[in-house]
Design an enzyme around this catalytic site. Structure first.
Site, short mmCIF file in Angstrom:
data_model
loop_
_atom_site.label_atom_id
_atom_site.label_comp_id
_atom_site.label_asym_id
_atom_site.label_seq_id
_atom_site.Cartn_x
_atom_site.Cartn_y
_atom_site.Cartn_z
N GLU A 93 -13.32 -1.66 11.48
CA GLU A 93 -13.29 -0.89 10.23
C GLU A 93 -14.34 -1.38 9.24
OE1 GLU A 93 -9.47 -1.18 8.32
OE2 GLU A 93 -10.18 -0.27 6.44
N ASP B 232 -8.81 -8.53 3.81
CA ASP B 232 -8.56 -7.42 4.73
C ASP B 232 -9.66 -7.28 5.77
OD1 ASP B 232 -7.50 -5.18 5.88
OD2 ASP B 232 -7.97 -3.81 4.24
N GLU C 15 0.82 -1.22 0.00
CA GLU C 15 0.00 0.00 0.00
C GLU C 15 0.86 1.27 0.00
OE1 GLU C 15 -2.84 -0.43 3.26
OE2 GLU C 15 -4.26 -1.32 1.87
C1 GCV Z 1 -2.93 0.71 8.45
C2 GCV Z 1 -6.44 -1.70 5.38
C3 GCV Z 1 -6.86 -0.44 6.07
C4 GCV Z 1 -5.69 0.51 6.22
C5 GCV Z 1 -4.57 -0.22 6.96
C6 GCV Z 1 -4.21 -1.47 6.17
C7 GCV Z 1 -3.15 -2.31 6.87
O1 GCV Z 1 -6.11 -1.45 4.05
O2 GCV Z 1 -7.90 0.15 5.36
O3 GCV Z 1 -6.11 1.63 6.94
O4 GCV Z 1 -3.45 0.60 7.13
O5 GCV Z 1 -5.35 -2.28 6.04
O6 GCV Z 1 -3.53 -3.26 7.52
O7 GCV Z 1 -1.98 -2.01 6.73
#
Ligand code: GCV
Length: 709
Positions: free
Chosen positions: A405, A377, A303
């Site tokens: 989330e 995720d 990411e």
């Molecule tokens: C900390 C998902 C979440 C991100 C998070 C990522 C991760 O993509 O939306 O906010 O980033 O997971 O676990 O690194």
């Protein structure tokens, strides 16, 4: 009759309701007075708390027992001397404990014996351990037994944690913003640290210790390099000192490119000797301040985060370089396997396995690979991650998300214990049938662990909602014992948090709650149907994001004929990453579990389901079932009015009203979209969505918290 019930209700409100208003700050450590008969029994068996050691965790254990038992019995329980009813605590360093010959071998530093016995003719309760922190865990166990209304006069408990690293991962930024946080700001007040030791830090540590959590990663995995500067390390040192008596080590998330940003180097290449030397010096500096510093957590080459991939190096090369820096101090590297890259055409569900499985056996001994419970995720339901069982020569820890989330944020009541139990009890069939994910985590001979993305913040109730405290609690209990049952944990939590008499109705609400979210958001294996960015509310129509695999349409692939992601050998073949027995079972729509059907298969809307309904009718039925379960939870909670303190009751009732409305929103928006996409009419008797599809598409929620930034 109604009048009589009215009087009973009034009397109950006067006599049954707890005396003081509560806001949830006390968590499951409320220590409210027990009913009189029970309080008398406990008081007889708990007259004083005796120790003859000064180690900080033993002192903390004594303090907690005094505080807890005094509250629970309504009588002062003090530090005392050995007499009938004494609670004698200590480690094998205490001659008094050593002389008892208790079965402490094999319990390690953190295990304990909790036993009713006689010393010199006196009936006492002994809490004994090999090391001070074990005494602390034994003390909290005794308190749990009392809080849940069980007797303490015939105890014979021998226990130890099954996993070594039981850590909370805080996704907290230096400016106190919490990524995916729904409970206020970060607890860590960097501006007032190190001068001000907010009492809340101690209460945080107490709560963690009470459930066996022994580590806290203080900052976000999307890490700021600033965390490694002396200005922050001085503050981290202070937090470490506050947490230490409670058996909690601190860890830091580190940004892989820190040698450039903080160290002034021109590269972060893990094979460059200057880079390795920089990290060694940094590890030395941290350990000089914090001798028991736990180590680093790393999100790399994922990411957009920097990582060894930037230099053509593998994850193992990156992790091992950091591990070498920490090794002289006993520190560990928790290296995340949550990786996916936009330039890879491969199904996102496959990428972590493709990248990490070939590295099996290549990681240093003080590295543990942190794998999310499922391959995408933290979705409301995912199959277990295919890396579990597929890296037999590499320690793996499971990462779960305590903050919700993808399960409605703090306002939706969703108890996550059943979700984690489902993952932990999954049979990996590797190397053989019956090897569960929990067994994989417990792999003997190396590091073991479990991590939870924390859901705590500055809200008075810590977690953003009263019921989300249960997820923090359940995480600790499952990290201690990955075979623990979600319903038993819920029962303990409910008894401690709401009172032993309310355990049954509260557990009855909690247990179906996660499935309810699955049903009203994305049933039958659907996933990632969220609106953009904040993941609040439905967005199954979203198809315009930069990366294909950020778009809901990528995941559900609905069209006129059918719906679902074909991950069989005809499609992405993600199913081929599982053991052959599972690949066969899940790769056939007739034998795949219906709860995962659309995760692995693209099937016709007219497919006949086990209920006899078509897939379309089943999907709509599941959406309706989810909404109905929330409505039932509202009724169940309303029936507890007068038995719960008004402040907490009112808060939960209001949140359930929000959840009911949002469950309906999800159900209506998704049904409207899938009806249009499939061209199908609603099954007979189904209530149509309140608005046309365009209305749902136009909904904007700029206030939704927790977006990444
Ligand atoms: C900390 C998902 C979440 C991100 C998070 C990522 C991760 O993509 O939306 O906010 O980033 O997971 O676990 O690194």
């Amino acid at each position: 009759m109604a009048r009589t019930l009215g009087w009973i209700g009034l009397l109950c409100a006067l006599w049954c309701a707890p005396a003081r208003a509560e806001d949830g700050y006390d968590l499951w450590l409320r220590y409210q007075r027990l009913p009189a008969a029970q309080a008398d029994r406990v008081a007889a068996a708990a007259t004083g708390v005796v120790r003859d050691e000064d180690a900080a965790p033993v002192v903390a254990a004594q303090g907690e027992l005094v505080r807890g038992l005094s509250g629970l019995t309504g009588r002062p329980v003090a530090a005392g001397s050995i007499g009938d009813g004494a609670i004698v605590i200590g480690t094998v360093r205490s001659p008094r404990i050593a002389a008892l010959g208790l079965p402490l071998s094999g319990l390690g530093r953190e295990g304990f014996v909790l036993r009713s016995m006689t010393i010199g003719g006196r009936r006492v309760t002994v809490i004994a351990a090999n090391a001070p922190v074990g005494v602390l865990y034994g003390a909290f166990r005794l308190l749990r037994i009392v809080q849940t209304g069980r007797a303490i006069d015939r105890l014979a408990i021998v226990d130890r944690p099954r996993l070594q690293l039981r850590v909370l991962n805080h996704w907290d930024n230096p400016d106190r913003y919490v990524e995916r946080g729904y409970a206020g700001q970060s607890l860590w007040d960097w501006q007032k640290l190190p001068g001000f030791a907010d009492p809340r830090y101690t209460d945080y540590a107490r709560a963690n210790a009470s459930i066996g959590i022994n580590g806290a990663v203080l900052n976000n995995v999307n890490a700021s390099p600033d965390m490694l500067t002396p200005a922050f390390l001085t503050r981290v040192e202070k937090l470490a000192a506050i947490f230490r008596p409670w058996g909690i080590r601190v860890y830091l998330s580190v940004r892989f490119s820190s040698p450039i940003e903080v160290g002034g180097l021109t590269t972060a290449d893990p094979l460059d000797p200057k880079v390795a030397a920089w990290w060694r010096a940094k590890a030395d500096e941290i350990h000089a301040r914090i001798p028991d510093f736990g180590g680093f957590l790393v999100k790399a080459s994922s990411e957009g985060q920097p990582g060894p991939g930037d230099y053509g190096r593998t994850h193992a090369q990156g992790a091992n370089m950091l591990a070498a820096a920490l090794k002289p101090h006993g520190g560990v590297v928790m290296w995340r396997a949550f990786v996916y890259a936009h330039d890879k055409p491969e199904d996102r569900a496959k990428q972590a396995y493709s990248e990490f499985q070939p590295l099996d056996g290549k990681f240093a001994g003080n590295v543990i690979v942190q794998v999310k419970n499922g391959p995408i995720d933290f979705q409301p339901r995912e199959p277990f991650h295919p890396l579990f069982g597929a890296m037999p020569r590499t320690p793996l820890m499971m990462e779960v998300q305590v903050t919700k989330e993808y399960l409605g944020f703090a306002t939706h009541l969703a108890y996550l214990g059943p979700m984690w139990e489902e993952a932990l009890r999954s049979d990996t069939f590797r190397p053989r049938r019956g090897t569960t994910v929990a067994d994989v985590l417990e792999r003997p001979g190396g590091l073991t662990g479990m991590a939870g993305v924390a859901n705590v913040g500055t809200d008075r109730n810590w977690s953003g909602s009263q019921f989300d405290q249960a997820n923090w609690y359940a995480f600790g209990r499952m990290a201690w014992d990955p075979d623990a049952r979600a319903d038993a944990i819920a029962r303990d939590w409910a008894a401690m948090t709401w009172g032993p008499g309310l355990a049954d109705p509260v557990v009855a609400m909690m247990m179906p709650s996660r499935q309810a979210v699955v049903d009203y958001m994305m049933p039958l294996g659907l996933h990632h149907l969220f609106a953009t960015g904040h993941h609040y509310g439905p967005g199954p129509w979203v198809d315009d994001l930069a990366r294909a695999d950020w778009n809901p349409v990528y995941y559900h692939k609905a069209d006129r004929q059918g719906i679902g992601f074909d991950r069989t050998a005809r499609g992405s073949d993600a199913v081929g990453q599982y053991a052959p027995v599972l690949a066969k079972r899940w790769g056939d729509p007739d034998t795949a579990p219906e709860d995962l059907l659309l995760w692995f298969h693209h099937v016709s809307w007219d497919r006949r389901m086990r209920s006899g309904r078509t897939l379309w009718a089943e999907l709509v039925g599941r959406y309706d079932r989810g909404v109905a379960t929330v409505a039932a939870m509202q009724r169940q909670w309303a029936a507890l009015a007068g038995q719960v303190d008004p402040q907490r009751h009112g808060e939960v009732a209001q949140f359930l009203t929000i959840q009911r409305g949002e469950a309906q929103w999800w159900r209506d928006a998704c049904i409207a979209y899938f009806a249009e996409t499939s061209g199908r009419a609603l099954p007979d008797g189904v209530v149509p969505p309140a608005h046309p599809l365009q209305w749902y598409k136009a909904v904007r929620t700029p206030h939704a918290p927790g977006n990444g930034r």
